[in-house]
Design an enzyme around this catalytic site. Structure first.
Site, mmCIF file in Angstrom:
data_model
loop_
_atom_site.group_PDB
_atom_site.id
_atom_site.type_symbol
_atom_site.label_atom_id
_atom_site.label_comp_id
_atom_site.label_asym_id
_atom_site.label_seq_id
_atom_site.Cartn_x
_atom_site.Cartn_y
_atom_site.Cartn_z
ATOM 1 N N HIS A 73 -52.548 -35.251 -24.354
ATOM 2 C CA HIS A 73 -51.234 -34.696 -24.671
ATOM 3 C C HIS A 73 -50.972 -34.602 -26.171
ATOM 4 C CE1 HIS A 73 -49.867 -39.041 -24.633
ATOM 5 N NE2 HIS A 73 -49.147 -38.602 -25.651
ATOM 6 N N ASP B 112 -55.662 -37.712 -19.243
ATOM 7 C CA ASP B 112 -54.982 -37.708 -20.544
ATOM 8 C C ASP B 112 -55.901 -38.188 -21.664
ATOM 9 O OD1 ASP B 112 -52.933 -37.190 -22.297
ATOM 10 O OD2 ASP B 112 -51.966 -39.133 -22.035
ATOM 11 N N ASN C 153 -47.791 -43.172 -31.655
ATOM 12 C CA ASN C 153 -48.841 -44.160 -31.389
ATOM 13 C C ASN C 153 -49.838 -43.653 -30.351
ATOM 14 O OD1 ASN C 153 -46.706 -46.705 -32.204
ATOM 15 N ND2 ASN C 153 -48.867 -46.931 -32.685
ATOM 16 N N SER C 154 -49.466 -42.626 -29.595
ATOM 17 C CA SER C 154 -50.338 -42.118 -28.534
ATOM 18 C C SER C 154 -51.728 -41.802 -29.075
ATOM 19 C CB SER C 154 -49.738 -40.855 -27.924
ATOM 20 O OG SER C 154 -48.597 -41.140 -27.161
ATOM 21 N N VAL D 235 -57.702 -30.100 -2.224
ATOM 22 C CA VAL D 235 -56.462 -29.623 -1.612
ATOM 23 C C VAL D 235 -55.412 -29.496 -2.710
ATOM 24 C CG1 VAL D 235 -56.943 -30.737 0.603
ATOM 25 C CG2 VAL D 235 -55.577 -31.953 -1.117
#
Length: 375
Positions: free
Chosen positions: A121, A151, A227-228, A284
């Site tokens: 992200h 992520d 901080n990600s 699916v």
């Protein structure tokens, strides 16, 4: 006068006696003062004496572990800015100007190849990536591979004199273990901020795209926007997690979450080797508009409502069809696409799982062989 002299003498005698008795009642105090420790627990309570990459983190008896970690790991932490063309420009038939769309952190895992790990992200949709290094240099980053389902992302930079981190083992973490988070909360103005805390819990689940694929590490070390993608580091100076999310609800403090590094490594390695990642799936499509409230109104069970099935895919071959409701994977209840992925990602491609589904007032168990699901 006599009373005063007696009081002084008594005080001196009492103080001397107290000092004499300290080693008897509090032996750990004398061990600390002399620099000697009789147990590992005593030593770990005061300092850490481990090393990283044999030449990295080394602390002596009286130094602070967080200082040593900061000096050793900090140079490998980078800032990442995601630039995208403005929508304003597109409306008028031009790309317009590049503008900052997102920013975050990352850490170098291979200094020779210039490979940086971060969150998907942080770099999603980027048309230009600028990576800032600890020594002040700014270089252009190139995406090696991204994976929305976990992520995770890997970015490549070209620069000399890079420093990489040492990776730890997140499978052995203990609640209460001290950790350090390093990153760029708020962008370059607060680059390589260091916060310390403990592991508050392990095996946490968040209903959040990407993070839902893992059992997360919870920490009270301050983690803020920016901080990600940065590292969560243990007191050996080794990365044990990738900071990814925090609880930002009003009234909550000290609830940050990190992706365990041992769980992330297989995906990271795939991104490096192939530019994409493969995960196990039953092929699916789930309609997440199917809620517990709606299920109750219809008299149906909670679960993951299927709105499409890949023909000749593993679920189709097992007899599962559009309109069925998956309620369990190997006996564990699921109620959304994220929970379904969370359970499936515990397995490998080719594994056989038991899928429980509901159709026409009947619940049925079938065996399904997991197929490849590309990022």
């Amino acid at each position: 006068m006599i009373i005063a002299i007696v009081a002084i003498i008594s005080a001196l005698l009492g103080g001397t006696a107290s000092l004499a008795l300290v080693p008897f009642f509090y032996p750990e105090i004398t061990r600390i003062q002399s620099g000697q420790y009789t147990t590992t627990a005593d030593q770990n309570a005061i300092t850490t004496t481990s090393t990283v990459n044999t030449t990295g983190l080394t602390t002596d008896t009286y130094s602070y572990p967080v200082v040593a970690i900061s000096k050793t790991v900090g140079p490998a932490v980078v800032g990442i800015v995601n630039f995208q063309y403005s929508a304003y420009g597109y409306r008028f038939g031009t790309k317009g100007e590049l503008a900052e769309a997102a920013s975050g952190s990352g850490f170098i895992i291979d200094a020779d190849k210039g490979l940086v790990v971060t969150n998907n992200h942080v770099v999603a949709g980027a048309e230009k990536i600028v990576v800032s290094l600890a020594d002040g240099r700014e270089v252009t980053g190139e995406i090696v591979g991204t994976d929305e389902r976990t992520d995770l992302a890997v970015v490549k930079i070209t620069a000399d004199n890079l420093t990489d981190v040492a990776l730890g083992d997140s499978t052995t973490l203990q609640v209460g273990q001290p950790v350090v988070a390093i990153g760029n909360p708020g962008g370059e103005d607060f680059a390589r901020s260091v916060t310390a805390g403990v592991i508050s819990a392990t095996n946490r689940y968040l209903e959040l795209q990407g993070e839902s694929s893992f059992n997360l590490i919870q920490t009270d070390a301050a983690i803020n926007p920016g901080n990600s993608g940065g590292p969560l580091v243990d007191y050996s100076g080794k990365v044990i997690g990738i900071n990814a999310a925090k609880n930002s609800e009003t009234g909550y403090e000290g609830m940050g979450f990190a992706i365990p590094i041992s769980d992330a490594i297989p995906t990271i390695q795939q991104l490096i080797d192939k530019g994409y990642a493969v995960h196990p799936g039953i092929l699916v499509s789930i309609d997440d508009r199917y809620t517990a409230e709606y299920a109750s109104q219809q008299g149906w069970p909670e679960g993951a409502y299927i709105n499409a099935v890949s023909v000749n895919g593993p679920a189709y071959k097992a007899g599962i069809r559009e309109g069925d409701i998956i309620t369990k994977i190997d006996g564990t209840a699921v109620s959304s696409s994220l929970e379904l992925s969370h359970e499936l990602f515990k397995h490998n491609v080719g594994d056989v799982v038991t899928v429980t589904y509901y159709r026409d007032d009947t619940t049925k168990d079938v065996k399904v062989t997991l197929a490849e699901l590309k990022s």
